[in-house]
Design a protein around this motif. Structure first.
Motif, PDB file in Angstrom:
ATOM      1  N   ASN A 174       0.652  10.142   1.504  1.00 59.94           N
ATOM      2  CA  ASN A 174       1.615  10.888   2.313  1.00 59.94           C
ATOM      3  C   ASN A 174       3.042  10.376   2.179  1.00 59.94           C
ATOM      4  OD1 ASN A 174      -0.245  12.683   3.385  1.00 59.94           O
ATOM      5  ND2 ASN A 174      -0.835  11.262   4.994  1.00 59.94           N
TER       6      ASN A 174
ATOM      7  N   LYS B  80      -4.213   1.010   9.574  1.00 62.87           N
ATOM      8  CA  LYS B  80      -3.062   0.180   9.182  1.00 62.87           C
ATOM      9  C   LYS B  80      -2.862  -0.943  10.198  1.00 62.87           C
ATOM     10  CE  LYS B  80      -0.486   4.185   7.738  1.00 62.87           C
ATOM     11  NZ  LYS B  80      -1.376   4.620   6.669  1.00 62.87           N
TER      12      LYS B  80
ATOM     13  N   GLY C 271       7.986   3.863  11.207  1.00 69.75           N
ATOM     14  CA  GLY C 271       7.326   2.626  11.632  1.00 69.75           C
ATOM     15  C   GLY C 271       6.425   2.978  12.792  1.00 69.75           C
TER      16      GLY C 271
ATOM     17  N   LYS D  34       0.859  -1.199   0.000  1.00 75.08           N
ATOM     18  CA  LYS D  34       0.000   0.000   0.000  1.00 75.08           C
ATOM     19  C   LYS D  34       0.885   1.235   0.000  1.00 75.08           C
ATOM     20  CE  LYS D  34      -2.542   3.486   1.885  1.00 75.08           C
ATOM     21  NZ  LYS D  34      -2.220   4.551   2.864  1.00 75.08           N
TER      22      LYS D  34
ATOM     23  N   VAL E 149       4.334   8.539  19.929  1.00 73.91           N
ATOM     24  CA  VAL E 149       4.329   9.183  18.599  1.00 73.91           C
ATOM     25  C   VAL E 149       5.301  10.355  18.537  1.00 73.91           C
ATOM     26  CG1 VAL E 149       2.872  10.112  16.769  1.00 73.91           C
ATOM     27  CG2 VAL E 149       1.872   8.679  18.511  1.00 73.91           C
TER      28      VAL E 149
ATOM     29  N   ALA F 170      -2.808   6.026  16.879  1.00 72.76           N
ATOM     30  CA  ALA F 170      -3.811   7.063  16.646  1.00 72.76           C
ATOM     31  C   ALA F 170      -3.922   7.406  15.167  1.00 72.76           C
ATOM     32  CB  ALA F 170      -3.439   8.313  17.452  1.00 72.76           C
TER      33      ALA F 170
ATOM     34  N   ARG G   3       5.571   3.778  16.530  1.00 70.39           N
ATOM     35  CA  ARG G   3       6.312   4.291  17.677  1.00 70.39           C
ATOM     36  C   ARG G   3       5.524   3.989  18.946  1.00 70.39           C
ATOM     37  NH1 ARG G   3       7.890  10.460  15.866  1.00 70.39           N
ATOM     38  NH2 ARG G   3       9.290   9.941  14.130  1.00 70.39           N
TER      39      ARG G   3
ATOM     40  N   ILE H   2      -2.154   4.223  22.061  1.00 74.92           N
ATOM     41  CA  ILE H   2      -0.835   4.590  21.529  1.00 74.92           C
ATOM     42  C   ILE H   2      -0.871   4.683  20.003  1.00 74.92           C
ATOM     43  CG2 ILE H   2       1.479   3.582  21.193  1.00 74.92           C
ATOM     44  CD1 ILE H   2       1.227   2.774  24.228  1.00 74.92           C
TER      45      ILE H   2
ATOM     46  N   GLY I 281      -4.189   8.111  11.387  1.00 73.47           N
ATOM     47  CA  GLY I 281      -4.044   7.284  10.187  1.00 73.47           C
ATOM     48  C   GLY I 281      -3.374   5.947  10.452  1.00 73.47           C
ATOM     49  N   MET I 282      -2.784   5.762  11.641  1.00 63.63           N
ATOM     50  CA  MET I 282      -2.156   4.478  11.967  1.00 63.63           C
ATOM     51  C   MET I 282      -3.216   3.440  12.348  1.00 63.63           C
ATOM     52  SD  MET I 282       0.811   3.519  11.520  1.00 63.63           S
ATOM     53  CE  MET I 282       2.201   4.599  11.253  1.00 63.63           C
TER      54      MET I 282
ATOM     55  N   THR J 169       4.467   4.453   4.490  1.00 63.25           N
ATOM     56  CA  THR J 169       3.850   5.650   5.028  1.00 63.25           C
ATOM     57  C   THR J 169       4.898   6.745   5.230  1.00 63.25           C
ATOM     58  OG1 THR J 169       2.374   6.445   6.781  1.00 63.25           O
ATOM     59  CG2 THR J 169       3.933   4.713   7.404  1.00 63.25           C
ATOM     60  N   ASP J 170       4.582   7.734   6.062  1.00 59.84           N
ATOM     61  CA  ASP J 170       5.462   8.906   6.181  1.00 59.84           C
ATOM     62  C   ASP J 170       6.148   8.970   7.540  1.00 59.84           C
ATOM     63  OD1 ASP J 170       3.336   9.417   7.806  1.00 59.84           O
ATOM     64  OD2 ASP J 170       2.945  11.434   7.039  1.00 59.84           O
ATOM     65  N   ILE J 171       6.324   7.795   8.156  1.00 62.50           N
ATOM     66  CA  ILE J 171       6.994   7.719   9.449  1.00 62.50           C
ATOM     67  C   ILE J 171       7.745   6.387   9.453  1.00 62.50           C
ATOM     68  CG2 ILE J 171       5.031   6.631  10.664  1.00 62.50           C
ATOM     69  CD1 ILE J 171       5.646   8.671  13.005  1.00 62.50           C
TER      70      ILE J 171
HETATM   71  P1  ADP Z   1      -0.764   7.387   5.046  1.00 61.78           P
HETATM   72  O1  ADP Z   1      -0.887   8.361   3.931  1.00 61.78           O
HETATM   73  O2  ADP Z   1       0.467   6.535   4.886  1.00 61.78           O
HETATM   74  O3  ADP Z   1      -2.004   6.568   5.265  1.00 61.78           O
HETATM   75  P2  ADP Z   1      -1.383   8.600   7.654  1.00 61.78           P
HETATM   76  O4  ADP Z   1      -1.101  10.039   7.988  1.00 61.78           O
HETATM   77  O5  ADP Z   1      -2.806   8.226   7.424  1.00 61.78           O
HETATM   78  O6  ADP Z   1      -0.461   8.236   6.400  1.00 61.78           O
HETATM   79  O7  ADP Z   1      -0.815   7.675   8.840  1.00 61.78           O
HETATM   80  C1  ADP Z   1       0.523   7.825   9.333  1.00 61.78           C
HETATM   81  C2  ADP Z   1       0.567   8.720  10.564  1.00 61.78           C
HETATM   82  O8  ADP Z   1       0.040   8.030  11.716  1.00 61.78           O
HETATM   83  C3  ADP Z   1       1.922   9.134  11.020  1.00 61.78           C
HETATM   84  O9  ADP Z   1       2.452  10.218  10.279  1.00 61.78           O
HETATM   85  C4  ADP Z   1       1.709   9.487  12.491  1.00 61.78           C
HETATM   86  O10 ADP Z   1       1.490  10.869  12.650  1.00 61.78           O
HETATM   87  C5  ADP Z   1       0.419   8.783  12.867  1.00 61.78           C
HETATM   88  N1  ADP Z   1       0.554   7.911  14.043  1.00 61.78           N
HETATM   89  C6  ADP Z   1      -0.372   7.787  15.016  1.00 61.78           C
HETATM   90  N2  ADP Z   1       0.018   6.956  15.993  1.00 61.78           N
HETATM   91  C7  ADP Z   1       1.258   6.507  15.646  1.00 61.78           C
HETATM   92  C8  ADP Z   1       2.200   5.622  16.269  1.00 61.78           C
HETATM   93  N3  ADP Z   1       1.985   5.004  17.452  1.00 61.78           N
HETATM   94  N4  ADP Z   1       3.368   5.402  15.618  1.00 61.78           N
HETATM   95  C9  ADP Z   1       3.634   5.995  14.442  1.00 61.78           C
HETATM   96  N5  ADP Z   1       2.787   6.859  13.818  1.00 61.78           N
HETATM   97  C10 ADP Z   1       1.594   7.117  14.393  1.00 61.78           C
END
Ligand code: ADP
Ligand code: MG
Length: 319
Positions: free
Chosen positions: A50, A261, A225, A46, A230, A255, A227, A253, A257-258, A221-223
């Protein structure tokens, strides 16, 4: 000039070249057991809207396309599922329409679902297909409407045409991968009346991975992995079981967009998908680093921790 007449500088260059060549060779050798392990295996990737952040769209797309093509050329069967939230918001802004969200979900009226369909199937999907097909005739772009791939129903009246997946009919995917194509899927679904719905791409990727019995489900995604905190970049979770992730969700923990997933990862590994991964799509060639190196990268999700670490090459697995 004989070899003995080389200057000291030329020798140093030769040594540097030799070291670089041996590094290249060792990288390829390290990849060998993984290439053998994953030959013929299906991987659902996927690609988040972002994931394009942090580098120019074009570069990120080109690097992603190289990874997908390399996976395909070494015998894997990649399937790409993409979102396009930021791109939908951008077209809405150009059309003077204010995006509205309810609990993180876009309120999707009839005009908005039209815009979503135009952006996903008319813009993002062909960009991905074209970037992959720079390298050959691999990718075929479809949406969830094609061959009834994604059947959907309204999630909640208040959200309009935001759909939940009711059924995945994967025949069209089987057909494409059997013919050695790379399906690239825009996550528009339809109900039995033909009404279109915009569906969360994370959820669709997980549902498709389960429906076709994929080996891996990968979120770019944009992080870096998952965390544990966060706000703390050093709190990366390298591996987690489905049960451990359930606890993290219960603790709040996970939140935003995570959430979809993680829900898809836990559901998928409990329903036959071997591994799920959450990776940083901004890292160049992150897919290759995950699939073809010993170290791996990002967060890996498995059903149980007491399994042998199956992402490590098995000794004697080369026969
Ligand atoms: P995508 O376009 O890949 O779907 P999203 O913005 O929907 O991206 O989801 C990724 C975001 O989820 C991260 O940038 C981060 O801000 C958020 N997030 C929330 N909780 C966590 C966590 N525990 N660990 C990492 N990221 C998290
Ligand atoms: Mg998202």
């Amino acid at each position: 000039m004989t070899r003995n007449a080389q200057t000291p500088n030329a020798n140093a260059d030769t040594n540097a070249d030799g070291a670089a060549a041996s590094l290249k060779a060792s990288v390829l050798v390290e990849a060998l057991p993984y290439i053998r392990r994953f030959a013929g295996k299906t991987v659902v990737v996927k690609y988040g809207g972002n994931a394009l952040a942090g580098t120019s769209d074009h570069d990120a797309l080109a690097l992603f396309a190289e990874d997908i093509v390399l996976m395909r050329l070494v015998g894997m069967r990649p399937i790409v599922v993409h979102g396009g939230g930021p791109q939908i918001s951008a077209l809405m802004a150009r059309l003077g329409k204010e995006p509205e969200f309810l609990d993180g979900l876009r309120i999707t009226d009839a005009e908005t679902v039209d815009i979503a369909r135009m952006v996903l199937k008319g813009q993002v999907n062909p960009q991905l297909v074209a970037a992959i097909n720079v390298h050959g005739r691999f990718a075929v772009g479809i949406s969830g409407v094609d061959a009834g791939l994604i059947r959907a129903t309204a999630r909640d009246e208040k959200l309009g045409f935001v759909g939940d997946v009711t059924q995945i009919n994967p025949e069209v995917i089987h057909g494409l991968i059997d013919d050695e194509f790379i399906p690239v899927i825009a996550t528009i679904g339809s109900d039995e009346t033909g009404q279109a719905y915009n569906i969360n791409a994370d959820t669709v990727a997980g549902a498709i991975a389960e429906a076709i019995g994929a080996e891996k489900l990968v979120y770019l995604t944009d992080i870096e992995g998952l965390r544990r905190d966060v706000a703390d970049a050093t709190s990366l979770i390298r591996q987690a079981t489905a049960d451990e992730l359930d606890e993290l969700v219960a603790e709040g923990i996970i939140a935003g967009g995570m959430i979809p997933k993680v829900a898809s990862c836990t559901h998928a590994v409990r329903n036959g998908v071997h591994r799920a991964h959450i990776l940083d799509g901004r890292i160049a060639h992150v897919l290759l680093l995950e699939v073809f190196t010993d170290a791996g990268i990002g967060t890996m999700v498995m059903q149980h921790r007491d399994e042998p670490t199956l992402d490590q090459p098995l000794e004697g697995a080369l026969s």
